[in-house]
Structure formats: structure tokens, C-alpha cells
Design an enzyme around this catalytic site. Structure first.
Site, PDB file in Angstrom:
ATOM      1  N   ASP A  38      62.886  48.453  62.810  1.00  0.00           N
ATOM      2  CA  ASP A  38      61.359  47.818  61.906  1.00  0.00           C
ATOM      3  C   ASP A  38      59.681  49.147  61.808  1.00  0.00           C
ATOM      4  O   ASP A  38      59.953  50.095  62.616  1.00  0.00           O
ATOM      5  CB  ASP A  38      60.993  47.016  62.762  1.00  0.00           C
ATOM      6  CG  ASP A  38      59.759  46.107  62.441  1.00  0.00           C
ATOM      7  OD1 ASP A  38      58.826  46.213  61.300  1.00  0.00           O
ATOM      8  OD2 ASP A  38      59.148  45.161  62.438  1.00  0.00           O
ATOM      9  N   ASP A  39      60.073  49.183  60.401  1.00  0.00           N
ATOM     10  CA  ASP A  39      59.271  50.595  60.475  1.00  0.00           C
ATOM     11  C   ASP A  39      59.685  51.618  60.625  1.00  0.00           C
ATOM     12  O   ASP A  39      58.284  52.784  60.422  1.00  0.00           O
ATOM     13  CB  ASP A  39      57.922  49.652  61.188  1.00  0.00           C
ATOM     14  CG  ASP A  39      56.609  48.541  60.286  1.00  0.00           C
ATOM     15  OD1 ASP A  39      57.555  48.728  58.850  1.00  0.00           O
ATOM     16  OD2 ASP A  39      55.903  48.756  60.966  1.00  0.00           O
ATOM     17  N   CYS A  76      58.745  43.925  55.757  1.00  0.00           N
ATOM     18  CA  CYS A  76      59.197  43.260  57.028  1.00  0.00           C
ATOM     19  C   CYS A  76      60.670  41.644  56.242  1.00  0.00           C
ATOM     20  O   CYS A  76      61.277  41.552  56.206  1.00  0.00           O
ATOM     21  CB  CYS A  76      58.309  42.562  58.094  1.00  0.00           C
ATOM     22  SG  CYS A  76      58.927  42.511  59.753  1.00  0.00           S
ATOM     23  N   ARG A  80      64.299  41.025  55.818  1.00  0.00           N
ATOM     24  CA  ARG A  80      65.114  40.180  56.457  1.00  0.00           C
ATOM     25  C   ARG A  80      65.843  39.076  56.106  1.00  0.00           C
ATOM     26  O   ARG A  80      67.097  38.300  55.903  1.00  0.00           O
ATOM     27  CB  ARG A  80      63.909  38.920  57.296  1.00  0.00           C
ATOM     28  CG  ARG A  80      63.802  40.663  58.544  1.00  0.00           C
ATOM     29  CD  ARG A  80      62.574  40.610  59.827  1.00  0.00           C
ATOM     30  NE  ARG A  80      62.058  41.883  60.336  1.00  0.00           N
ATOM     31  CZ  ARG A  80      62.812  42.780  60.952  1.00  0.00           C
ATOM     32  NH1 ARG A  80      63.553  42.261  61.078  1.00  0.00           N
ATOM     33  NH2 ARG A  80      62.128  43.798  61.000  1.00  0.00           N
ATOM     34  N   LYS A 135      64.034  40.130  66.446  1.00  0.00           N
ATOM     35  CA  LYS A 135      62.543  39.718  65.745  1.00  0.00           C
ATOM     36  C   LYS A 135      63.455  38.701  64.878  1.00  0.00           C
ATOM     37  O   LYS A 135      64.222  39.185  63.626  1.00  0.00           O
ATOM     38  CB  LYS A 135      62.023  40.962  64.961  1.00  0.00           C
ATOM     39  CG  LYS A 135      61.056  40.339  64.419  1.00  0.00           C
ATOM     40  CD  LYS A 135      60.554  41.953  63.773  1.00  0.00           C
ATOM     41  CE  LYS A 135      59.183  41.271  62.363  1.00  0.00           C
ATOM     42  NZ  LYS A 135      58.080  42.955  62.304  1.00  0.00           N
ATOM     43  N   HIS A 137      60.735  36.322  62.578  1.00  0.00           N
ATOM     44  CA  HIS A 137      59.729  36.509  61.164  1.00  0.00           C
ATOM     45  C   HIS A 137      60.210  35.776  59.747  1.00  0.00           C
ATOM     46  O   HIS A 137      60.137  36.585  58.652  1.00  0.00           O
ATOM     47  CB  HIS A 137      59.399  38.283  60.660  1.00  0.00           C
ATOM     48  CG  HIS A 137      58.722  38.404  60.934  1.00  0.00           C
ATOM     49  ND1 HIS A 137      57.815  39.536  59.593  1.00  0.00           N
ATOM     50  CD2 HIS A 137      57.021  37.530  60.350  1.00  0.00           C
ATOM     51  CE1 HIS A 137      56.382  39.311  59.199  1.00  0.00           C
ATOM     52  NE2 HIS A 137      55.998  37.908  60.006  1.00  0.00           N
ATOM     53  N   HIS A 229      57.969  49.568  65.172  1.00  0.00           N
ATOM     54  CA  HIS A 229      56.489  48.630  64.799  1.00  0.00           C
ATOM     55  C   HIS A 229      55.403  49.038  65.592  1.00  0.00           C
ATOM     56  O   HIS A 229      56.105  48.852  66.467  1.00  0.00           O
ATOM     57  CB  HIS A 229      57.317  46.791  64.596  1.00  0.00           C
ATOM     58  CG  HIS A 229      56.305  46.632  63.383  1.00  0.00           C
ATOM     59  ND1 HIS A 229      54.666  45.902  63.900  1.00  0.00           N
ATOM     60  CD2 HIS A 229      56.349  45.997  62.047  1.00  0.00           C
ATOM     61  CE1 HIS A 229      54.472  45.075  63.373  1.00  0.00           C
ATOM     62  NE2 HIS A 229      54.795  44.837  61.802  1.00  0.00           N
ATOM     63  N   ASP A 335      63.805  48.169  57.659  1.00  0.00           N
ATOM     64  CA  ASP A 335      63.806  46.985  56.940  1.00  0.00           C
ATOM     65  C   ASP A 335      62.454  48.091  56.070  1.00  0.00           C
ATOM     66  O   ASP A 335      62.222  46.736  55.190  1.00  0.00           O
ATOM     67  CB  ASP A 335      62.906  45.567  57.755  1.00  0.00           C
ATOM     68  CG  ASP A 335      61.451  46.510  58.197  1.00  0.00           C
ATOM     69  OD1 ASP A 335      61.325  47.236  58.252  1.00  0.00           O
ATOM     70  OD2 ASP A 335      60.722  45.088  59.051  1.00  0.00           O
ATOM     71  N   ASN A 336      61.729  48.735  55.804  1.00  0.00           N
ATOM     72  CA  ASN A 336      61.160  49.158  54.795  1.00  0.00           C
ATOM     73  C   ASN A 336      60.981  50.748  55.104  1.00  0.00           C
ATOM     74  O   ASN A 336      61.854  51.154  56.100  1.00  0.00           O
ATOM     75  CB  ASN A 336      59.721  48.486  54.662  1.00  0.00           C
ATOM     76  CG  ASN A 336      59.371  48.120  55.823  1.00  0.00           C
ATOM     77  OD1 ASN A 336      58.993  46.858  56.443  1.00  0.00           O
ATOM     78  ND2 ASN A 336      58.687  49.238  56.652  1.00  0.00           N
ATOM     79  N   LYS A 381      55.449  52.058  52.633  1.00  0.00           N
ATOM     80  CA  LYS A 381      55.835  49.937  53.252  1.00  0.00           C
ATOM     81  C   LYS A 381      55.020  49.686  51.744  1.00  0.00           C
ATOM     82  O   LYS A 381      54.308  50.573  52.307  1.00  0.00           O
ATOM     83  CB  LYS A 381      55.724  50.373  54.557  1.00  0.00           C
ATOM     84  CG  LYS A 381      55.665  48.108  54.700  1.00  0.00           C
ATOM     85  CD  LYS A 381      54.858  48.269  55.793  1.00  0.00           C
ATOM     86  CE  LYS A 381      55.040  46.803  57.055  1.00  0.00           C
ATOM     87  NZ  LYS A 381      54.992  46.790  58.150  1.00  0.00           N
TER      88      LYS A 381
END
Length: 686
Positions: A38-39, A76, A80, A135, A137, A229, A335-336, A381
Site C-alpha cells: 500500500d502506497d 487504494c 483493489r 486490507k 477497503h 501506508h 496499489d498506487n 498517487k
């Protein structure tokens, strides 16, 4: 692979070589593990040019294939949704994060829509054991959960931001869900001891693999790490390992990453490293104190990625112990792009006595280090330039990737929508046209299996993006991209992947044709017209200036009063300050609420009942109590924890919150209604 599988694959927009199809048909169906972090930016891990120690990921890359042009969706929840459904975000119902639900929207529902199926639903129907650890989300609060979307086993958090059993956390990050049961994250059913979530999620993943093995089934595992993240947090010994390693600053380290990337073949010599953005300061101009602070921020971020790498080593060891390693496909990605939220200086707040990266600190990487993270690309992002949408992708599968391909780079473009198609292909599954009484949209991607063998993906359709009004289309070597409220830019990605030479004015016909393709795609893919304001270069909404005169409230008691009118009140009536000191008077689902920040500590009081019409609000703040009055009656109260130790740095905003949210919501969280009167008044001290 059966003829039926070939027909499905062909409809996806890729033509496979016949030899590759025969090879897959002869193989035992593999286990499939998708690991999403994540991130994390394009260049952070060692095998993509970074200086962070990632020996386990590097080993997977050395015995697998690295994709150099793999894409996510820039954010995010949308990423997903694409990963899990094989659709673009709006098609899946997730045109934004899962906290935004537009009642009359085509594609922003805050949850997965019934017109999509998940990888778990499709592979489960094909006899796979399916599980998720990490996660989610994707609309948990709106009734969309993994145990009802095809996952046999699950241990999840609603939206991540869970790192330690005891930590400063928002309400949504205080619980975990084990096979559908909500538990406090401190529950011994989830984990015991002074745990760190990256390793706990890995432990649960291996438990789920054991379930599959005991049932004699191949498995699909989606391991969705919350790291790295914000809030950036890691075990202290891992942070200490990296302190001092980034003291040379982002300028020097970016150039080193860039040189390593060129040597590896990840980037071309002809792609220039982007210039340092105007908002990012020259490292040489920083004071020693500022450099030490930035070094500490990056040390926490690096420690989080190091822990992810350690967990990957544990996962591989677990597969080997269970004799499952050889025929397990592992895909690792982000994810980004790197996250610049927090602005050029990043954020270091929370408990002033807590070390940065500890459970009660609040750290954001910020734009300056995110520029390093995304080396060599533009933007971050949120945005659809290469820095926002480019991710590493490592594919590792000993039984399925020939040794002649070990360590090779795969330069063909790919996208998250391709992962569903890849899973369906390898599982020899049937992708449904209807599911549980609903017509299902066809997959948008194509299988990546031919690329594992070095075969071409003859992708028929372009790749598309839209997020927060930022948009792009990739058609062969050409990319058309637009930032919200700006004009289309055209780049030849083969020659200029760092997006330095805009050819739109020189090639108006190609620009027009590709723009029309994007518009046609958006019209049929449930893409809503984005209504929000323009964003800052680091992804925050640009806000109006605060009131010219902001009340002095540091160290003194005060009262906040307002009269508003709304049939469905929601959002911020007035707010002053940010993440460290401040207050916010707001509505949440029609209920009046008040948030109070003092040295980073947050207290929130909320009325039990929703209200509408003309509403009188009053809040008393003193050294002992916070008391919220609604229409003359006391509605909520709590201990204040004392008067604000400092005057808030950010001014008073009316009808929205400012740069950093005082409460647990995203800025600007505009008020939906009419503000008739408002006042903040200091009270005499006894």
C-alpha cells in the site's frame, strides 16, 4: 487449456501463442498468491533500483520475471476493485474510496457492485480454496465484505492503518474481522504479544494455506498488506537500522536510483530523470535539524518495506515447508505510486513524547521523499501520470516460468485488470455471464501467462484510467494524459516514459482520436463527471483561504456556536487547526459532532440522535469538559483533557475543513446545508 478457456481468453483482448496454451494445459493447476502493498513507489525495492534492503523480493525477481510497465489505478480502493474483479474501478462500483457514495452515481457506490464478480467467486466455483489476509477497503461499512464475495477464509481490517495492538488509531482501525466476526485488534484470537501486523497477516495467510492443503485443494490467496501506508509505523529495531542512511537527501539518492535503474534495464538512457519539483526544497538548503527530521521519516518508511520483505521470506519458507513452493505463482505489486500526501515537508505529529514511527506517532512520508520513491517518473498517487500509476510487478512460479526467463525484464504494458484474466486462465475456470441473478460485465484484461514465457500479448483494447478527474489512455506506445482542469498531453512512452516532451500540439489528429476513445470508454464504463476541486501537486484538495481573522483559542476556554439549516445535514460547519491543535464542529450522518485536537490527541463527542431543519449548536470547551448542546439541550460530553496547549497553526474555515482534517474524515468535507450564524468566542478565565 480447454477450447472454452481459449475462447474466454480471446474475448479478453489478447491472443495467446498455441505453444503457451498447450504448456498451461499440461500443467497441474497452480496455487495463486497475489501480494499487494500500500502506497509503495516504483523504485523503492532493491530489484527496481532502491537502496532499501529487500533480499527476499530480489530473490523472487532473480528467479522470476519483472514487469517494467505494469500499472495500477492511482489510488487504494479503485486499485483493489480492479485487482479483485478484472474491471475498471467505476465498472466495479468503486470509482473512488469506499467512503464516498453518490446516490445517483453510475460508478461511485462505495462498494463492489452486483455487476461484477470477484476472483474468489470465480476460482471458488472452479474448486479453489480462497482466502484474504489484510486490507479490504471495498465497502465493509456498506455491506460488502469478503465472506459474502467468495472468500472461504478471511482476516481483514476495514481500510488498513492497523500496525500494533495498542496505538493511536481512528475508530475504523480499532477492529479486525476474522471470518466475518468483528474483534478488537487486541484480541488474542487475532494475535498475541506485542505484534506487528505485517507479520501477523503473514501468519494468517499460512494458516489459510494449511486449510487448503488439508482439503486437498489448490488455493488462491490475496495478501493485502497495509504497509507502507500512513501513519508510518514500524518496530523500533527496524527503524534504528535505517536511521542515518538517508542523510544525503533526495537529490543524491534519486540520481543513484536512476543510475541503477538504467544499469538494470528498467529505464532507458534516453528517458531523462525529471527535475526536482518546485515544491520540493533543495536538500543542501536545509538546516541540520530539518535533515535529521527528514532522515527519520524515511527511516520509518524504509523499515516498513523491510518488514514486508521479511514477511515475503517467511511466506516462501512456509510454502517450501509445505511442499507447495514449486507450483505456486506469486505476484507482488503496489496499489498506487508513491504517496505525496502531507505536502513537501511530510507530517510528524501525534504524541510529542513518542518516537517517530512508534505506535502513538503520526508520520506521513510527504512529497519530497515520494519524489524519490517514484524515481524516475512524474507525479504521485492520485494522478494518472506515470508516477501515480506505475508499480513493480514480480512474477515468480518455479513450475511455470522456465529457467531461461529467470531474472528477465518484461517490457509489455500490463494493468491490474489483467490479474483476473490470468487467474481464470491458470485455474481453467469459467468466467460467468450471470452470477447470483445479476448480469456480469465481461473482463477487461488479458492473461499475462504468455508474458511469463516471453510471448507477446496482442492486446486489442487500450488501457484506460480516471481518478478524481485525472485521466489517461495508453494505446501501444502512445499515452494521452490529463490532470484535472488542464489540457490533454501526448507522449510516446517508448521514447519518453518520464513524460518530458508533450507532443499534443504537434500531433493534433492523434490527440483528438485518442481523446475520443477515452470519452467513448468513459461513457460506457460508468465513469461519473468529477465535481471536486483541483488538487495540490501532492494530492490535497485546494481550499479557499481561511477567515481573515481567526480567534485566539490557545490556552483559554472558549465556546463555539452556530445556527444551520439542512434537511440532511452532513459535513463541517466550522473548523480551525489541523492534526495537532484545533477543533471542528460537524455533522456525521445527520448527528451533530465536535472534534478536539490537543497535542495531536483527538477527542470526539457525537450526539446520539440525528436532526434536521433549523438547528442550534453550541459547544463549551474548558480545562475539564467538552459539552455539546443541540437545540438547547445537552447532547454529548466528555473530559477535555485540558485547554489547547498552543494556538492552532491553521486558521478558521467556515463550511469546510482546511488543509489537514481535525476530525476523522477527509478534507474538505463541505457542509451540506445553509450556515445562518457562526461564532467562536473566548471565555473569561476564573
Amino acid at each position: 487449456m480447454s477450447c472454452k478457456s481459449f475462447n474466454v481468453a480471446f474475448k479478453l483482448g489478447c491472443v495467446f501463442s498455441f505453444s503457451a496454451l498447450l504448456w498451461v494445459a499440461a500443467a497441474e493447476r497452480p496455487n495463486i498468491v497475489i501480494v499487494m502493498v500500500d502506497d509503495m513507489g516504483f523504485s523503492d525495492i532493491g530489484c527496481y533500483g532502491g537502496e532499501i534492503e529487500t533480499p527476499n523480493l530480489d530473490a523472487l525477481a532473480n528467479q522470476g520475471v519483472r514487469f517494467t510497465q505494469f500499472y495500477n489505478t492511482a489510488r487504494c480502493s479503485p486499485s483493489r476493485a480492479s485487482l479483485i474483479t478484472g474491471l475498471y474501478p467505476h465498472q466495479a462500483g468503486m470509482g473512488y474510496l469506499d467512503n464516498l457514495i453518490k446516490p445517483h452515481s453510475q460508478g461511485t457506490h462505495g462498494r463492489l457492485h452486483e455487476r461484477c464478480v470477484t476472483i474468489a467467486e470465480v476460482l471458488g466455483s472452479a474448486g479453489y480454496h480462497t482466502s484474504i489476509s489484510g486490507k479490504w477497503h471495498l465497502g465493509l461499512k456498506s455491506g460488502c465484505n469478503p465472506w459474502e464475495r467468495g472468500f472461504d477464509r478471511s482476516t481483514i481490517s476495514a481500510y488498513g492503518e492497523v500496525y500494533f495492538p495498542k496505538e493511536a488509531a481512528s475508530k475504523g482501525a480499532s477492529s479486525v474481522y476474522l471470518d466475518g466476526r468483528e474483534l478488537p485488534k487486541s484480541s488474542s484470537e487475532f494475535a498475541v504479544g506485542d505484534w506487528y501486523s505485517t507479520f501477523v497477516l503473514n501468519d494468517w495467510a499460512l494458516k489459510f494455506i494449511d486449510d487448503a492443503k488439508n482439503q486437498g485443494k489448490p488455493f488462491f490467496l490475496y495478501l493485502a498488506h497495509g504497509a507502507p501506508h500512513f501513519p508510518l509505523r514500524a518496530p523500533q529495531k527496524e527503524i534504528d537500522k535505517y536511521r542515518g542512511r538517508f542523510h544525503e537527501g533526495w537529490d543524491v539518492l534519486r540520481k543513484r536510483r536512476y543510475e541503477r535503474q538504467k544499469k538494470m534495464g528498467l529505464v532507458k538512457e534516453s528517458w531523462p530523470l525529471i527535475e526536482r519539483p518546485d515544491d520540493v526544497r533543495d536538500w543542501e538548503g536545509l538546516s541540520a535539524e530539518e535533515r535529521a527530521r527528514f532522515d527519520n521519516i524515511m527511516a520509518v518508511y524504509a523499515a516498513m518495506i523491510d518488514c514486508v520483505d521479511q514477511s515475503m521470506g517467511q511466506l516462501v519458507a512456509g510454502l517450501k515447508e509445505r511442499a507447495l513452493y514449486e507450483n505456486t505463482l506469486i505476484l507482488f505489486l503496489s496499489d498506487n505510486g508513491g504517496n505525496a500526501e502531507g505536502g513537501p515537508d511530510g507530517i510528524t505529529s501525534g504524541d510529542p513524547n513518542a518516537a517517530l514511527g512508534s505506535p502513538f506517532s503520526n508520520v506521513f512520508l510527504g512529497m519530497s521523499w515520494a519524489t524519490l520513491s517514484n524515481t524516475p517518473f512524474r507525479r504521485y498517487k492520485h494522478f494518472t501520470h506515470e508516477g501515480g500509476i506505475s508499480t513493480p510487478l514480480i512474477a515468480h512460479w518455479p513450475a511455470g516460468i522456465d529457467k531461461s526467463r529467470y531474472g528477465k525484464l518484461e517490457h509489455q504494458p500490463g494493468h491490474l485488470v489483467d490479474l483476473m484474466a490470468t487467474a481464470v486462465d491458470l485455474a481453467q475456470a469459467d468466467y460467468p455471464q450471470n452470477f447470483k441473478g445479476h448480469k456480469v460485465l465481461a473482463m477487461e484484461g488479458c492473461s499475462l501467462v504468455p508474458a511469463f514465457a516471453g510471448q507477446p500479448l496482442e492486446r486489442v483494447k487500450p488501457i484506460f484510467w480516471e481518478h478524481e478527474g485525472n485521466r489517461a489512455i495508453r494505446q501501444g506506445e502512445w499515452k494521452l494524459v490529463m490532470k484535472l482542469n488542464e489540457t490533454w498531453e501526448l507522449y510516446n512512452i517508448e521514447d519518453d516514459r518520464t513524460e518530458q516532451k508533450n507532443l499534443a500540439a504537434m500531433m493534433p489528429e492523434r490527440t483528438k482520436a485518442m481523446a475520443e476513445l477515452w470519452e467513448a470508454w468513459a461513457a460506457k464504463s460508468f465513469v461519473d463527471q468529477w465535481q471536486d476541486e483541483e488538487r495540490t501537486p501532492w494530492g490535497h484538495v485546494k481550499h479557499p483561504e481561511p477567515e481573515k481573522v481567526s480567534p485566539e483559542i490557545g490556552g483559554i476556554p472558549f465556546v463555539v456556536t452556530a445556527t444551520v439549516e439542512s434537511e440532511r445535514p452532513q459535513g463541517v460547519v466550522m473548523a480551525q487547526g489541523g492534526l495537532k491543535f484545533g477543533f471542528s464542529l460537524f455533522f456525521k450522518e445527520g448527528c451533530p459532532a465536535f472534534a478536539y485536537r490537543n497535542s495531536g490527541n483527538l477527542k470526539v463527542i457525537t450526539a446520539n440522535d440525528s436532526v434536521k431543519g433549523r438547528i442550534e449548536l453550541r459547544v463549551l470547551v474548558d480545562d475539564k469538559k467538552l459539552i455539546l448542546f443541540v437545540n438547547g439541550g445537552e447532547a454529548a460530553a466528555c473530559d477535555s483533557g485540558g485547554l489547547m496547549k498552543e494556538q492552532p497553526a491553521l486558521g478558521l474555515y467556515i463550511g469546510l475543513d482546511g488543509v489537514h482534517p481535525v476530525g476523522e474524515y477527509e478534507v474538505p468535507n463541505k457542509f451540506k446545508g445553509r450556515i445562518i450564524r457562526h461564532e467562536v468566542k473566548a471565555l473569561p478565565q476564573e
